[in-house]
Design an enzyme around this catalytic site. Structure first.
Site, PDB file in Angstrom:
ATOM      1  N   LEU A  73      -2.562  20.554   8.058  1.00  0.00           N
ATOM      2  CA  LEU A  73      -3.075  21.799   7.443  1.00  0.00           C
ATOM      3  C   LEU A  73      -1.985  22.833   7.182  1.00  0.00           C
ATOM      4  O   LEU A  73      -2.192  24.029   7.373  1.00  0.00           O
ATOM      5  CB  LEU A  73      -4.185  22.416   8.311  1.00  0.00           C
ATOM      6  CG  LEU A  73      -5.492  21.661   8.354  1.00  0.00           C
ATOM      7  CD1 LEU A  73      -6.494  22.414   9.222  1.00  0.00           C
ATOM      8  CD2 LEU A  73      -6.088  21.458   6.954  1.00  0.00           C
ATOM      9  N   CYS A 132     -11.554  19.295  10.744  1.00  0.00           N
ATOM     10  CA  CYS A 132     -10.620  19.945  11.673  1.00  0.00           C
ATOM     11  C   CYS A 132     -11.111  19.831  13.119  1.00  0.00           C
ATOM     12  O   CYS A 132     -12.315  19.866  13.369  1.00  0.00           O
ATOM     13  CB  CYS A 132     -10.495  21.428  11.344  1.00  0.00           C
ATOM     14  SG  CYS A 132     -10.268  21.768   9.605  1.00  0.00           S
ATOM     15  N   ILE A 193     -15.715  11.832   0.382  1.00  0.00           N
ATOM     16  CA  ILE A 193     -15.394  11.880   1.790  1.00  0.00           C
ATOM     17  C   ILE A 193     -13.949  12.378   2.031  1.00  0.00           C
ATOM     18  O   ILE A 193     -13.117  12.308   1.124  1.00  0.00           O
ATOM     19  CB  ILE A 193     -15.517  10.476   2.458  1.00  0.00           C
ATOM     20  CG1 ILE A 193     -14.622   9.454   1.736  1.00  0.00           C
ATOM     21  CG2 ILE A 193     -16.967  10.030   2.493  1.00  0.00           C
ATOM     22  CD1 ILE A 193     -14.627   8.055   2.339  1.00  0.00           C
ATOM     23  N   ASN A 194     -13.693  12.839   3.236  1.00  0.00           N
ATOM     24  CA  ASN A 194     -12.322  13.115   3.646  1.00  0.00           C
ATOM     25  C   ASN A 194     -11.674  11.774   4.045  1.00  0.00           C
ATOM     26  O   ASN A 194     -12.272  10.714   3.870  1.00  0.00           O
ATOM     27  CB  ASN A 194     -12.312  14.134   4.797  1.00  0.00           C
ATOM     28  CG  ASN A 194     -11.081  15.038   4.729  1.00  0.00           C
ATOM     29  OD1 ASN A 194      -9.964  14.541   4.553  1.00  0.00           O
ATOM     30  ND2 ASN A 194     -11.266  16.334   4.856  1.00  0.00           N
ATOM     31  N   THR A 195     -10.476  11.825   4.576  1.00  0.00           N
ATOM     32  CA  THR A 195      -9.750  10.592   4.917  1.00  0.00           C
ATOM     33  C   THR A 195     -10.315   9.917   6.179  1.00  0.00           C
ATOM     34  O   THR A 195     -10.984  10.559   6.990  1.00  0.00           O
ATOM     35  CB  THR A 195      -8.266  10.911   5.174  1.00  0.00           C
ATOM     36  OG1 THR A 195      -8.200  11.952   6.151  1.00  0.00           O
ATOM     37  CG2 THR A 195      -7.576  11.363   3.906  1.00  0.00           C
TER      38      THR A 195
HETATM   39  C1  LIG Z   1      -1.387  14.540   1.181  1.00  0.00           C
HETATM   40  C2  LIG Z   1      -2.823  14.834   1.421  1.00  0.00           C
HETATM   41  C3  LIG Z   1      -3.207  16.095   1.904  1.00  0.00           C
HETATM   42  C4  LIG Z   1      -4.561  16.394   2.108  1.00  0.00           C
HETATM   43  N1  LIG Z   1      -4.916  17.636   2.545  1.00  0.00           N
HETATM   44  C5  LIG Z   1      -6.243  17.965   2.653  1.00  0.00           C
HETATM   45  C6  LIG Z   1      -6.660  19.277   2.992  1.00  0.00           C
HETATM   46  O1  LIG Z   1      -5.861  20.197   3.180  1.00  0.00           O
HETATM   47  N2  LIG Z   1      -7.990  19.524   3.087  1.00  0.00           N
HETATM   48  C7  LIG Z   1      -8.945  18.574   2.850  1.00  0.00           C
HETATM   49  O2  LIG Z   1     -10.155  18.860   2.917  1.00  0.00           O
HETATM   50  N3  LIG Z   1      -8.580  17.302   2.512  1.00  0.00           N
HETATM   51  C8  LIG Z   1      -7.256  16.994   2.408  1.00  0.00           C
HETATM   52  N4  LIG Z   1      -6.904  15.720   2.032  1.00  0.00           N
HETATM   53  C9  LIG Z   1      -7.946  14.725   1.791  1.00  0.00           C
HETATM   54  C10 LIG Z   1      -8.272  14.633   0.301  1.00  0.00           C
HETATM   55  O3  LIG Z   1      -8.712  15.870  -0.229  1.00  0.00           O
HETATM   56  C11 LIG Z   1      -9.349  13.547   0.046  1.00  0.00           C
HETATM   57  O4  LIG Z   1     -10.572  13.940   0.670  1.00  0.00           O
HETATM   58  C12 LIG Z   1      -8.960  12.186   0.601  1.00  0.00           C
HETATM   59  O5  LIG Z   1      -7.584  11.956   0.444  1.00  0.00           O
HETATM   60  C13 LIG Z   1      -9.737  11.031  -0.060  1.00  0.00           C
HETATM   61  O6  LIG Z   1      -9.528  10.998  -1.451  1.00  0.00           O
HETATM   62  P1  LIG Z   1      -8.408  10.076  -2.164  1.00  0.00           P
HETATM   63  O7  LIG Z   1      -8.626   8.676  -1.703  1.00  0.00           O
HETATM   64  O8  LIG Z   1      -8.634  10.277  -3.636  1.00  0.00           O
HETATM   65  O9  LIG Z   1      -7.084  10.616  -1.712  1.00  0.00           O
HETATM   66  C14 LIG Z   1      -5.543  15.403   1.831  1.00  0.00           C
HETATM   67  C15 LIG Z   1      -5.146  14.143   1.357  1.00  0.00           C
HETATM   68  C16 LIG Z   1      -3.823  13.853   1.137  1.00  0.00           C
HETATM   69  C17 LIG Z   1      -3.446  12.491   0.603  1.00  0.00           C
END
Ligand SMILES: Cc1cc2nc3c(=O)[nH]c(=O)nc-3n(C[C@H](O)[C@H](O)[C@H](O)COP(=O)(O)O)c2cc1C
Length: 305
Positions: A73, A132, A193-195
């Site tokens: 973050l 978080c 979704i988030n990661t």
């Molecule tokens: C480098 C990086 C930084 C990220 N930072 C945040 C963040 O600050 N807040 C958040 O909600 N998700 C964050 N994510 C998650 C992405 O917004 C997204 O939910 C997740 O990567 C799944 O999508 P994707 O497969 O297209 O990457 C981050 C992902 C990556 C790769």
């Protein structure tokens, strides 16, 4: 209304594609590589009350099918975002809808940041990152407990006058009760979704490939998981859903719509290739033609009734 126009809780976007939080920071660097006016919207980096320096490096590493990241973050804090980042976007891109991503370590921090973020005129929606750790409860992510999600959603929704989207974490046994809790708390929509928490280990050093140890997996590997979860949640809610997870192509966007999404975010693809969103937007009409889809609104009506 154009073929690609979408409506999210009363906010109109010219197209459904936006960079996911954390992959376009606050837009300034991205603006050197593409015209931000072409985006459906811009989701800013999750912002906390105070500035955060982030985790020790390396904070990102490629894997065979996606990225692991543990950025921690890293952000300049809400005061700097209000004083510098959002005004810069408002000056240079007055028509670009901004989705304000909010993070925190306590209920109080979330509410404080959300209230401040909502004062910016160009922030049209709030997106609450509940992946978080909750410092008051042993560091377990806020988004893993339905009662916590409902209470947090209600506090934020009560404190602000803008639509609140709760961004769900997939790191749970069942995402459906979490989505239901966000809806019960008054969320205007869901982002999912988030990661997914993952880990990689270097054979030569025998150490994790990220200094933090574990990290969030994003990219192509998680796309089918996102499709499944959006589909599951769509069976129980009429709330708008912003789909995110491994979107790389216009076909991936349409697949999310078939699962029940109303808009789409692009994370890993943007991280590796800044013009991913605009490439996808440019390719969407031809992909829709292939399947006889006249407009995204028509597709939403067909899928969601
Ligand atoms: C480098 C990086 C930084 C990220 N930072 C945040 C963040 O600050 N807040 C958040 O909600 N998700 C964050 N994510 C998650 C992405 O917004 C997204 O939910 C997740 O990567 C799944 O999508 P994707 O497969 O297209 O990457 C981050 C992902 C990556 C790769």
């Amino acid at each position: 209304m154009g073929r690609l126009t979408v409506n999210l809780a009363g906010v109109t976007l010219q197209n459904p594609v936006m960079p996911a939080s954390g992959t376009a920071a606050y837009g300034q660097q991205m603006a050197q590589q593409l015209d931000l006016n072409a985006l459906g919207g811009l989701v800013i980096k999750s912002t906390t009350a105070e500035a955060k320096v982030g985790n020790p490096r390396p904070t990102t590493a490629p894997t065979t099918a996606g990225w692991l990241n543990a950025i921690g973050l890293k952000n300049p804090g809400i005061e700097a975002v209000l004083a510098e980042k959002l005004p810069w976007l408002a000056t240079h891109y007055p028509d670009l809808p901004i989705i304000g991503s909010v993070a925190g370590a306590s209920f109080e921090e979330y509410v404080t940041v959300a209230k401040k973020m909502a004062t910016a005129a160009n922030v049209k929606l709030l997106e609450i990152n509940i992946s978080c750790p909750n410092v008051d409860h042993g560091g377990l992510a806020f988004g893993t407990d339905p009662a916590t999600v409902e209470a947090l959603t209600r506090q934020i929704v009560t404190a602000v006058d803008k639509p609140v989207f709760m961004k769900l974490t997939p790191n749970v046994t069942d995402i459906v009760p979490i989505a239901a809790a966000a809806e019960a708390g008054g969320a205007a929509g869901l982002t999912m979704i988030n990661t997914l928490t993952g880990m990689g280990i270097d054979l030569a050093t025998r150490q994790p490939i990220l200094a933090h140890g574990t990290g969030g997996l994003s990219g192509k590997a998680i796309h089918p998981l996102a499709v499944r979860m959006i589909h599951q949640v769509r069976q129980q809610t009429k709330l708008p859903i912003i789909g995110v997870g491994g979107v790389f192509t216009p076909a991936d966007v349409l697949e999310f719509y078939l699962a029940g999404a109303n808009a789409v975010q692009v994370g890993a693809a943007t991280y590796g290739h800044p013009t991913a969103c605009t490439d996808i937007i440019a390719g969407l009409p031809a992909e829709m033609d292939k399947y006889g889809i006249e407009s995204l609104q028509q597709l939403v009506t067909e899928v969601q009734g």
